[in-house]
Design a protein around this motif. Structure first.
Motif, PDB file in Angstrom:
ATOM      1  N   LYS A  98       0.833  -1.209   0.000  1.00  0.00           N
ATOM      2  CA  LYS A  98       0.000   0.000   0.000  1.00  0.00           C
ATOM      3  C   LYS A  98       0.863   1.251   0.000  1.00  0.00           C
ATOM      4  CE  LYS A  98      -3.352   2.374   2.953  1.00  0.00           C
ATOM      5  NZ  LYS A  98      -4.155   2.273   4.185  1.00  0.00           N
ATOM      6  N   LYS A 140       1.429   4.756   1.186  1.00  0.00           N
ATOM      7  CA  LYS A 140       0.984   5.622   2.275  1.00  0.00           C
ATOM      8  C   LYS A 140       0.899   7.085   1.859  1.00  0.00           C
ATOM      9  CE  LYS A 140       2.541   2.762   6.141  1.00  0.00           C
ATOM     10  NZ  LYS A 140       3.388   2.713   7.368  1.00  0.00           N
ATOM     11  N   TYR A 143      -8.010   3.137  -0.347  1.00  0.00           N
ATOM     12  CA  TYR A 143      -7.956   1.745   0.086  1.00  0.00           C
ATOM     13  C   TYR A 143      -8.988   1.576   1.199  1.00  0.00           C
ATOM     14  CZ  TYR A 143      -3.292   1.907  -2.033  1.00  0.00           C
ATOM     15  OH  TYR A 143      -2.240   2.073  -2.870  1.00  0.00           O
ATOM     16  N   LYS A 144      -9.952   0.699   0.996  1.00  0.00           N
ATOM     17  CA  LYS A 144     -10.939   0.452   2.039  1.00  0.00           C
ATOM     18  C   LYS A 144     -11.115  -1.050   2.197  1.00  0.00           C
ATOM     19  CE  LYS A 144     -13.735   4.656   1.827  1.00  0.00           C
ATOM     20  NZ  LYS A 144     -15.070   5.223   1.571  1.00  0.00           N
ATOM     21  N   PRO A 165      -6.240   7.702   2.471  1.00  0.00           N
ATOM     22  CA  PRO A 165      -6.699   6.395   2.973  1.00  0.00           C
ATOM     23  C   PRO A 165      -8.007   5.936   2.373  1.00  0.00           C
ATOM     24  CG  PRO A 165      -6.958   8.110   4.642  1.00  0.00           C
ATOM     25  CD  PRO A 165      -6.158   8.712   3.526  1.00  0.00           C
TER      26      PRO A 165
END
Length: 302
Positions: free
Chosen positions: A264, A266, A273-274, A270
Motif C-alpha cells: 500500500k 501511504k 484503500y478500504k 486512505p
C-alpha cells in the motif's frame, strides 16, 4: 420506386446515428454520490444514513417511482419495519401509494437529488435520500451539496492513481532494492530488502574473490599436494556459498519487486484503500425482521 428505396435505406442507416446523438444529449456528468454513497458526519451516524435508490423504466416517472421505492426498501430493512413485498411493488408502480406508505409507517426519509441516464428506450434513475436509522426518532438531517464528477468514476480514477504508483515502485525497486517501498513510504520494508540484498550479493561476491584466490594457489608453481587438496576443498565450499548467496539474492530481488507492486502506498489518501470486516445480520426473509442469521461482512474497495 428506386428513389423511395434509397430514401428508406438512408433512414435505416442514419437512424442509429440520430439515436446515439439523442443518447449523448441526455447524458450529463454523474454526481459523486452516484459512484460512492455519502456518509453522515460522526455525530449523526446513529441518527440517519444516506441511501441511493436505483430504478429502471420506460418513462422518467416510472423510473423515478422505482428508484424511490428502492431507497425506501433499503431504509425499511435498516430500520426493521415490517412491510410486505406486495406493498413495495405497488409503491414502485404508483407515486401516490409510495407517499402513503411512507406516511403510514412514519419513516423519516428525505429525498435530496436524482440523476437519470437514457439507455436506449429505457431510463435509469438514481435517487439520493436521507433516512433515519430508527423509526422512533426524527433526525436533524444534514445539508448535502450535490457535486458532479467530471473525470469519470471515482473507482476508475483511484485505480489509475494506484496503478501509476505501483508501476513507479516496481521500476524503482528493479534498479535499487527497496526503493519502490521507500517511495510508497514503507521505509522499514524498503530498508529490509536493501540490506538483505546487499548482504547476499556482497557475500556472494566475497566468496567469488576468495575462491579465485584458492584457484591461484592451486595453479601456483611449488604448491604441494596437501595444499592443492586443501585449496580445492575450500574453493568447492566457497563456490557453493557463492551460488547460494546469488540464488537467494535473485529470488529475494524478485520478491522485492512483487512486494513493491503490491504494498500500500501511504502517500495516497486512505479512502482509496478500504477494507472492513464486521459482523452483520443477514435477513433470511426479505421483508420479515424476526428472522435473521449471523454472518461476517467484508467490503473491499479499490
Amino acid at each position: 420506386m428506386k428513389k423511395y428505396c434509397l430514401i428508406f435505406l438512408s433512414i435505416l442507416l442514419l437512424s442509429p446515428l440520430f439515436a446515439q446523438a439523442q443518447l449523448q444529449q441526455s447524458k450529463k456528468p454523474r454526481p459523486d454520490w452516484a459512484f460512492e454513497k455519502p456518509s453522515p458526519s460522526p455525530e449523526n451516524v446513529k441518527n440517519f444514513d444516506y441511501y441511493v435508490g436505483v430504478g429502471y423504466g420506460k418513462t422518467l416517472e416510472e423510473a423515478t417511482n422505482k428508484a424511490k421505492a428502492d431507497a425506501l426498501k433499503q431504509a425499511i430493512l435498516r430500520i426493521g419495519v415490517q412491510v410486505s413485498s406486495s406493498d413495495l411493488y405497488k409503491a414502485e408502480q404508483d407515486a401516490e401509494y409510495l407517499r402513503i406508505l411512507t406516511q403510514q409507517f412514519e419513516i423519516p426519509i428525505r429525498y435530496l437529488y436524482d440523476h437519470y441516464e437514457a439507455l436506449g428506450d429505457t431510463y435509469k434513475m438514481m435517487v439520493l435520500c436521507q433516512a433515519a436509522v430508527n423509526a422512533n426518532i426524527t433526525p436533524r438531517f444534514e445539508v448535502y451539496v450535490e457535486t458532479f464528477n467530471k473525470v469519470g468514476s471515482k473507482k476508475e480514477e483511484n485505480k489509475k492513481i494506484i496503478r501509476r504508483s505501483d508501476v513507479k515502485a516496481l521500476v524503482a525497486s528493479s534498479f535499487i532494492p527497496g526503493m519502490g517501498q521507500m517511495l510508497k513510504k514503507q521505509g522499514g520494508a524498503g530498508a529490509g530488502f536493501l540490506l538483505s540484498e546487499l548482504a547476499l550479493f556482497g557475500g556472494g561476491t566475497t566468496c567469488y574473490f576468495l575462491g579465485d584466490n584458492q584457484m591461484k594457489i592451486m595453479k601456483a608453481t611449488g604448491t604441494t599436494y596437501a595444499e592443492y587438496q586443501q585449496a580445492k576443498n575450500t574453493k568447492n565450499i566457497l563456490d557453493i556459498a557463492m551460488w547460494t548467496c546469488f540464488g537467494v539474492g535473485a529470488a529475494l530481488h524478485i520478491t522485492n519487486m512483487v512486494h513493491a507492486w503490491l504494498v500500500k502506498d501511504k502517500n495516497l489518501p486512505p479512502e482509496i484503500y478500504k477494507m472492513s470486516f464486521s459482523p452483520v445480520l443477514i435477513p433470511t426473509n426479505e421483508y420479515s425482521t424476526p428472522n435473521y442469521a449471523m454472518g461476517a461482512g467484508v467490503q473491499i474497495t479499490f
